[in-house]
Write a protein that holds these residues in place. Structure first.
Motif, PDB file in Angstrom:
ATOM      1  N   ASP A 105      16.692  75.869  60.711  1.00 29.19           N
ATOM      2  CA  ASP A 105      15.851  74.657  60.632  1.00 29.19           C
ATOM      3  C   ASP A 105      15.427  74.192  62.023  1.00 29.19           C
ATOM      4  OD1 ASP A 105      16.260  74.689  57.855  1.00 29.19           O
ATOM      5  OD2 ASP A 105      18.057  73.455  58.031  1.00 29.19           O
ATOM      6  N   CYS A 106      14.835  75.092  62.792  1.00 28.56           N
ATOM      7  CA  CYS A 106      14.516  74.791  64.196  1.00 28.56           C
ATOM      8  C   CYS A 106      13.018  74.641  64.436  1.00 28.56           C
ATOM      9  CB  CYS A 106      15.106  75.862  65.110  1.00 28.56           C
ATOM     10  SG  CYS A 106      14.781  77.555  64.604  1.00 28.56           S
ATOM     11  N   GLY A 124      11.378  71.973  64.981  1.00 27.71           N
ATOM     12  CA  GLY A 124      11.152  71.045  66.086  1.00 27.71           C
ATOM     13  C   GLY A 124      11.215  71.737  67.434  1.00 27.71           C
ATOM     14  N   VAL A 125      12.133  72.695  67.594  1.00 25.94           N
ATOM     15  CA  VAL A 125      12.259  73.453  68.835  1.00 25.94           C
ATOM     16  C   VAL A 125      11.014  74.309  69.049  1.00 25.94           C
ATOM     17  CG1 VAL A 125      13.603  75.190  70.062  1.00 25.94           C
ATOM     18  CG2 VAL A 125      14.769  73.480  68.670  1.00 25.94           C
ATOM     19  N   HIS A 140      18.869  76.409  72.434  1.00 21.42           N
ATOM     20  CA  HIS A 140      18.586  75.119  71.799  1.00 21.42           C
ATOM     21  C   HIS A 140      19.748  74.757  70.871  1.00 21.42           C
ATOM     22  CE1 HIS A 140      17.648  77.126  67.916  1.00 21.42           C
ATOM     23  NE2 HIS A 140      17.251  78.100  68.708  1.00 21.42           N
ATOM     24  N   ASP A 141      19.652  73.573  70.269  1.00 25.36           N
ATOM     25  CA  ASP A 141      20.675  73.131  69.322  1.00 25.36           C
ATOM     26  C   ASP A 141      20.090  72.915  67.931  1.00 25.36           C
ATOM     27  OD1 ASP A 141      19.172  70.866  69.698  1.00 25.36           O
ATOM     28  OD2 ASP A 141      20.818  69.597  70.390  1.00 25.36           O
ATOM     29  N   ASN A 142      18.995  73.601  67.647  1.00 24.61           N
ATOM     30  CA  ASN A 142      18.227  73.494  66.402  1.00 24.61           C
ATOM     31  C   ASN A 142      17.356  72.237  66.344  1.00 24.61           C
ATOM     32  OD1 ASN A 142      19.084  75.909  65.115  1.00 24.61           O
ATOM     33  ND2 ASN A 142      21.004  74.914  64.501  1.00 24.61           N
ATOM     34  N   VAL A 143      17.544  71.333  67.295  1.00 24.97           N
ATOM     35  CA  VAL A 143      16.768  70.089  67.315  1.00 24.97           C
ATOM     36  C   VAL A 143      15.915  70.003  68.573  1.00 24.97           C
ATOM     37  CG1 VAL A 143      16.872  67.573  67.260  1.00 24.97           C
ATOM     38  CG2 VAL A 143      18.517  68.915  65.942  1.00 24.97           C
ATOM     39  N   THR A 144      16.544  70.205  69.730  1.00 22.86           N
ATOM     40  CA  THR A 144      15.835  70.122  71.000  1.00 22.86           C
ATOM     41  C   THR A 144      16.081  71.380  71.828  1.00 22.86           C
ATOM     42  OG1 THR A 144      17.703  68.955  72.026  1.00 22.86           O
ATOM     43  CG2 THR A 144      15.929  67.607  71.092  1.00 22.86           C
TER      44      THR A 144
END
Length: 331
Positions: A59-60, A62-63, A28-32
């Motif tokens: 800060d992941c 959301g993932v 992931h990219d910490n967001v998606t």
């Protein structure tokens, strides 16, 4: 005789056996979430036993929320730290090893991307086992199929290692659906992370309104026959009409026509779209290894003897500089 009770897992391990369970390392990219994680999850389910996922980053939340929607995951382990910025394999490896030791996973799985290919061989070396790379089929918990000789032969291998460390070719497994999930989430203790080996400075990501190459349903690729990077504008115009991603052969990349993140092939990206249009590509084995699983292959080349026509479902022997603009105009 060993009776099965509510303490069966403990008794089973006491008897010298190891319960089968799999850890999927999420990309992931910490967001998606990277879609290939869902393909790896499908492969993990085919192994049998419980499946857990590791989300390591910064800060992941959301993932984690996105992944928790997928069915078949028993728990999601979360490791968050500022030191994980950049997802350096040197810092992710101790987390994977500590997680495996804590939960006694028998399989560790990730997608066969730059992320998985840099992380899991390091994990395998630390565990003193042989990595099993780029599998395309799961026969059983210890038997897998992968391609060799640039995809011209299939190898079935059986691993006797106590822990199987596996990367999965995403195009060979359906993506798990993000629905019906009921996984629990728990934070995992962070081991000491090495900071002296490497540092993350920055990354520069190319941005495009077109679909990502490995996830696109339609791909338009150009080869050496494009003659220059400027001529790729013909392909960009065609791709825009078709909502397609644009790729390239290694010959086009080596010639400097386009950046290497567009390369499709054995040493580039593996794609299997519904429609693959090869323009000005001769069809070297190295390129075919990266796209021959596409559902429909269309080739445009002025050389009727080009090897690409042997794998193409539809072929057009024509000058691409005339054929492509005409095709774009008719769409």
């Amino acid at each position: 005789m060993l009776s099965l009770t509510r303490n069966a897992p403990r008794l089973w391990q006491a008897a010298g056996c190891r319960l089968q369970s799999t850890l999927v390392v999420a990309e992931h990219d910490n967001v998606t979430l990277n879609p290939i994680t869902l393909n790896a999850l499908t492969a993990a389910k085919q192994l049998g036993g419980e499946v857990s996922c590791l989300v390591a980053g910064k800060d992941c939340a959301g993932v984690v929320g996105e992944l928790s929607k997928a069915a078949g995951i028993s728990k999601i382990l979360v490791a968050e730290s500022e030191a994980l910025n950049g997802f350096l394999p040197e810092r992710l490896t101790p987390i994977v090893l500590a997680t495996q030791k804590q939960f006694n996973f028998t399989h560790i799985v990730s997608g066969a991307t730059a992320f998985g290919k840099s992380l899991l061989p390091r994990v395998a070396a630390k565990l003193d086992v042989a990595p099993i790379s780029d599998i395309i089929e799961v026969k059983s918990a210890d038997t897998f199929v992968r391609t060799i000789y640039a995809g011209n032969a299939l190898l079935t291998l059986k691993s006797k290692d106590p822990i199987k460390v596996i990367t999965v070719r995403g195009t060979s497994f359906e993506a798990a659906l993000l629905e019906g999930g009921s996984a629990t989430t728990e934070a995992t203790a962070l081991p000491e992370l090495p900071t002296e080996m490497s540092d993350f400075i920055k990354q520069e990501l190319s941005k495009s309104d077109r679909p990502e190459l490995t996830a696109a349903k339609t791909v338009v690729s150009g080869g050496r026959g494009m003659k220059s990077g400027d001529n790729f504008q013909l392909l960009y115009a065609l791709a825009d009409k078709m909502n397609a991603a644009v790729g390239a052969s290694r010959a086009a990349v080596d010639a400097g026509f386009v950046p290497n993140d567009m390369q499709v092939g054995q040493t580039g990206k593996i794609v299997a779209p519904e429609l693959y249009i090869a323009i000005g590509i001769s069809g070297a084995i190295q390129h075919l290894a990266g796209m021959k699983d596409s559902k429909t292959i269309v080739a445009i080349n002025k050389d009727p003897e080009a090897p690409i026509f042997q794998v193409a479902d539809l072929g057009l022997v024509a000058d691409l500089f005339k054929a492509v603009p005409e095709l774009t105009e008719k769409l």
